[in-house]
Design a protein around this motif. Sequence first.
Motif, PDB file in Angstrom:
ATOM      1  N   LEU A   1      10.025   1.117   8.802  1.00 16.93           N
ATOM      2  CA  LEU A   1      10.736   2.035   8.133  1.00 16.93           C
ATOM      3  C   LEU A   1      11.101   1.921   6.453  1.00 16.93           C
ATOM      4  O   LEU A   1      11.478   2.722   5.730  1.00 16.93           O
ATOM      5  N   GLY A   2      10.380   0.736   6.088  1.00 17.10           N
ATOM      6  CA  GLY A   2      10.719   0.361   4.414  1.00 17.10           C
ATOM      7  C   GLY A   2      12.053  -0.042   4.584  1.00 17.10           C
ATOM      8  O   GLY A   2      12.582   0.151   3.354  1.00 17.10           O
TER       9      GLY A   2
ATOM     10  N   THR B   1       6.913 -12.498   4.317  1.00 13.14           N
ATOM     11  CA  THR B   1       6.516 -11.553   3.307  1.00 13.14           C
ATOM     12  C   THR B   1       5.945 -10.262   3.906  1.00 13.14           C
ATOM     13  O   THR B   1       4.616 -10.336   4.363  1.00 13.14           O
ATOM     14  N   VAL B   2       6.453  -9.256   3.461  1.00 11.56           N
ATOM     15  CA  VAL B   2       6.039  -7.923   4.021  1.00 11.56           C
ATOM     16  C   VAL B   2       5.583  -6.990   2.859  1.00 11.56           C
ATOM     17  O   VAL B   2       6.379  -6.910   1.827  1.00 11.56           O
ATOM     18  N   SER B   3       4.281  -6.648   2.737  1.00  8.31           N
ATOM     19  CA  SER B   3       3.802  -5.944   1.479  1.00  8.31           C
ATOM     20  C   SER B   3       3.454  -4.634   2.306  1.00  8.31           C
ATOM     21  O   SER B   3       3.095  -4.196   3.214  1.00  8.31           O
ATOM     22  N   TYR B   4       3.827  -3.725   1.210  1.00  4.66           N
ATOM     23  CA  TYR B   4       3.584  -2.347   1.468  1.00  4.66           C
ATOM     24  C   TYR B   4       2.537  -1.750   0.478  1.00  4.66           C
ATOM     25  O   TYR B   4       2.584  -1.650  -0.544  1.00  4.66           O
ATOM     26  N   LEU B   5       1.424  -1.335   1.328  1.00  2.11           N
ATOM     27  CA  LEU B   5       0.263  -1.126   0.577  1.00  2.11           C
ATOM     28  C   LEU B   5       0.000   0.626   0.282  1.00  2.11           C
ATOM     29  O   LEU B   5      -0.908   1.111  -0.519  1.00  2.11           O
TER      30      LEU B   5
ATOM     31  N   PRO C   1      12.882  10.943   3.523  1.00  2.00           N
ATOM     32  CA  PRO C   1      12.348  10.159   2.284  1.00  2.00           C
ATOM     33  C   PRO C   1      11.041   9.526   2.801  1.00  2.00           C
ATOM     34  O   PRO C   1      10.619   9.868   3.936  1.00  2.00           O
ATOM     35  N   PRO C   2      10.216   9.014   1.919  1.00  3.67           N
ATOM     36  CA  PRO C   2       8.970   8.517   2.154  1.00  3.67           C
ATOM     37  C   PRO C   2       8.886   7.557   3.129  1.00  3.67           C
ATOM     38  O   PRO C   2      10.009   6.796   3.333  1.00  3.67           O
ATOM     39  N   LEU C   3       7.989   7.526   3.895  1.00  3.28           N
ATOM     40  CA  LEU C   3       7.647   6.465   4.989  1.00  3.28           C
ATOM     41  C   LEU C   3       6.419   5.637   4.685  1.00  3.28           C
ATOM     42  O   LEU C   3       5.421   6.161   4.376  1.00  3.28           O
ATOM     43  N   PRO C   4       6.240   4.257   5.087  1.00  4.61           N
ATOM     44  CA  PRO C   4       5.369   3.634   4.955  1.00  4.61           C
ATOM     45  C   PRO C   4       4.030   3.980   5.850  1.00  4.61           C
ATOM     46  O   PRO C   4       4.267   4.227   7.104  1.00  4.61           O
ATOM     47  N   LEU C   5       2.757   3.553   5.323  1.00  2.00           N
ATOM     48  CA  LEU C   5       1.643   3.873   6.057  1.00  2.00           C
ATOM     49  C   LEU C   5       1.004   2.686   6.114  1.00  2.00           C
ATOM     50  O   LEU C   5       0.104   2.656   7.292  1.00  2.00           O
ATOM     51  N   LYS C   6       1.103   1.703   5.164  1.00  2.00           N
ATOM     52  CA  LYS C   6       0.461   0.389   5.591  1.00  2.00           C
ATOM     53  C   LYS C   6       1.592  -0.830   5.430  1.00  2.00           C
ATOM     54  O   LYS C   6       1.926  -0.994   4.391  1.00  2.00           O
ATOM     55  N   VAL C   7       1.840  -1.613   6.316  1.00  2.00           N
ATOM     56  CA  VAL C   7       2.737  -2.570   6.365  1.00  2.00           C
ATOM     57  C   VAL C   7       2.191  -3.800   6.811  1.00  2.00           C
ATOM     58  O   VAL C   7       1.444  -4.124   8.173  1.00  2.00           O
ATOM     59  N   PHE C   8       1.985  -4.952   5.985  1.00  2.00           N
ATOM     60  CA  PHE C   8       1.497  -6.102   6.433  1.00  2.00           C
ATOM     61  C   PHE C   8       2.466  -7.350   6.216  1.00  2.00           C
ATOM     62  O   PHE C   8       2.859  -7.348   4.924  1.00  2.00           O
TER      63      PHE C   8
ATOM     64  N   ARG D   1      -0.398  -6.761  10.882  1.00  2.00           N
ATOM     65  CA  ARG D   1      -0.689  -5.836   9.896  1.00  2.00           C
ATOM     66  C   ARG D   1      -0.682  -4.344  10.874  1.00  2.00           C
ATOM     67  O   ARG D   1      -1.264  -4.327  11.762  1.00  2.00           O
ATOM     68  N   LEU D   2      -0.241  -3.318  10.285  1.00  2.00           N
ATOM     69  CA  LEU D   2      -0.185  -1.996  10.801  1.00  2.00           C
ATOM     70  C   LEU D   2      -0.575  -1.022   9.869  1.00  2.00           C
ATOM     71  O   LEU D   2      -0.243  -0.956   8.561  1.00  2.00           O
ATOM     72  N   ALA D   3      -1.567  -0.237  10.250  1.00  2.00           N
ATOM     73  CA  ALA D   3      -1.939   0.880   9.479  1.00  2.00           C
ATOM     74  C   ALA D   3      -1.624   2.210  10.343  1.00  2.00           C
ATOM     75  O   ALA D   3      -2.186   2.479  11.347  1.00  2.00           O
ATOM     76  N   ILE D   4      -0.470   2.746   9.737  1.00  2.00           N
ATOM     77  CA  ILE D   4       0.321   3.915  10.505  1.00  2.00           C
ATOM     78  C   ILE D   4      -0.669   5.350  10.184  1.00  2.00           C
ATOM     79  O   ILE D   4      -0.761   5.697   9.065  1.00  2.00           O
ATOM     80  N   GLN D   5      -1.026   5.840  11.329  1.00  2.00           N
ATOM     81  CA  GLN D   5      -1.823   6.962  11.107  1.00  2.00           C
ATOM     82  C   GLN D   5      -1.028   8.341  11.306  1.00  2.00           C
ATOM     83  O   GLN D   5      -1.208   9.490  10.660  1.00  2.00           O
TER      84      GLN D   5
END
Length: 204
Positions: free
Chosen positions: A139-140, A167-171, A179-186, A195-199
Amino acid sequence: MTSRFRVIAALAPLLLLTACAPKQLVRNQGDAASLSQQAAREQQLANADHWVLQGRLAVSDGKEGVPGSDFTWTQNGASYELIFRAPVSGKSYRLSGGPDGAELDGVDGGPQRGADAEALMRRALHWEVPLDELRAWVLGLRAHGAQADLSFGDDRLPSVLQQDGWTVSYLAWDTTRQPPLPLKVFAEKPPYKVRLAIQSWSLQ
């Protein structure tokens, strides 16, 4: 091929999803505006515990891996269900649980149960996945407990989160949502990677 390898091959793919190759992240220390925006996001999402996300998931222990799996994560209060679909065999695996424990279906030998999902995955799949923290990270948000350090991108959304040794990277972010939500969480804690690529997001 041993049963352990078959499970890891199906469920624990190498964390290099070609379409999700890491980019150079902007890492700005939070100014007043960034921190205020993040505080507002965390307040808006503080009680978010009913949602469904779909996408691609890959995990690695630094040794084994194959292309990522399709997955669906349903959160219903304190209960959850994660369904993984292996891309090669097409076989499905289901992890479900809540405060009373967790169950993993689809592995050789029948369903396995454990006191919590993290311990169950560690025992059955040899994963090291911080599922409790990941529930906040997708959820960021900063997870409760351990101290967290945030860096921000030029869009004032989190770029890098460091917490509990990970270490969590939001790409990528879905900025069409408020509010905005993450789409790529590494997430990475060497040698482990998630690694998650959320569709798609469905947030109630």
